[in-house]
Design an enzyme around this catalytic site. Sequence first.
Site, PDB file in Angstrom:
ATOM      1  N   THR A   7      -5.566   1.328  -4.151  1.00  0.00           N
ATOM      2  CA  THR A   7      -4.257   0.893  -4.263  1.00  0.00           C
ATOM      3  C   THR A   7      -4.136  -0.437  -5.305  1.00  0.00           C
ATOM      4  O   THR A   7      -3.233  -0.890  -5.714  1.00  0.00           O
ATOM      5  CB  THR A   7      -3.208   0.538  -2.863  1.00  0.00           C
ATOM      6  OG1 THR A   7      -4.070  -0.366  -2.203  1.00  0.00           O
ATOM      7  CG2 THR A   7      -3.017   1.786  -2.207  1.00  0.00           C
ATOM      8  N   HIS A  58       0.882  -1.039  -0.136  1.00  0.00           N
ATOM      9  CA  HIS A  58       0.112   0.041  -0.102  1.00  0.00           C
ATOM     10  C   HIS A  58       1.008   1.428  -0.046  1.00  0.00           C
ATOM     11  O   HIS A  58       0.389   2.138  -0.619  1.00  0.00           O
ATOM     12  CB  HIS A  58      -1.043   0.115   1.319  1.00  0.00           C
ATOM     13  CG  HIS A  58      -1.990  -1.115   1.008  1.00  0.00           C
ATOM     14  ND1 HIS A  58      -3.326  -0.544   0.823  1.00  0.00           N
ATOM     15  CD2 HIS A  58      -2.214  -2.207   1.266  1.00  0.00           C
ATOM     16  CE1 HIS A  58      -4.278  -1.598   0.791  1.00  0.00           C
ATOM     17  NE2 HIS A  58      -3.407  -2.670   1.111  1.00  0.00           N
ATOM     18  N   ASP A  63      -5.366   6.012   1.781  1.00  0.00           N
ATOM     19  CA  ASP A  63      -5.568   4.863   1.447  1.00  0.00           C
ATOM     20  C   ASP A  63      -7.089   4.113   1.377  1.00  0.00           C
ATOM     21  O   ASP A  63      -7.673   4.656   2.243  1.00  0.00           O
ATOM     22  CB  ASP A  63      -4.511   3.958   2.010  1.00  0.00           C
ATOM     23  CG  ASP A  63      -4.452   2.370   1.702  1.00  0.00           C
ATOM     24  OD1 ASP A  63      -5.431   1.636   1.944  1.00  0.00           O
ATOM     25  OD2 ASP A  63      -3.544   2.098   1.047  1.00  0.00           O
TER      26      ASP A  63
END
Length: 202
Positions: A141, A13, A118
Amino acid sequence: MELVVIPFPGISHLVPLLEMAKLLVDRDSKLTANVIIINMPEGPPMDITSIKQSISTDRIRFIEIPKDERDSTREVMKNTSTSFTNFIETQIPFIQDAITTHVIKRSGSGRLIAFLVDMFCVSMMDVVEQDFDVPGYIFFTSNASLLGLSNHLLTLSDNGQDITDFNGSDVELDVPAFPIPFPAKVLPWRVMDKTAICPLKG
């Protein structure tokens, strides 16, 4: 101008978000990206030494959140279906403090303009809007196919479909992001958990 980047703790990530941060700072010489490094409560801290050495600009900064070894934090990790989102929620106060100390109050710091968050850190979005009053953008991601599948399953769920009914089913799923339909029984086991249908769902 200051951008805050919040990757989920894990190299898979961190690297995509870092690549995006590089692109952004390369496009604007006034922009600095502040990458928040979160460490999981179990296991060693994430070693980003080689990543730091590969960065050729001083306009990407790393801010590490100390490892949270509280028993309460370890407890939230025991529920595997919600451990990701619950863990990030336990880290919000530490992330807020780090941003205030190392970005907003830092001597000579520019104006905070946005957050890049994220997909597993979406619980930060309310904090971004309420506490920092700047735009927040979710970064997915994984690849576009997984995003399309996640959104399709989320749509089905929102329309009353119990996703767990697909477990072992021969029903053909026609996902707009995929070129051909496929049997539902080949879906990854994790999507059979209603709480994990799509990380973008708050």
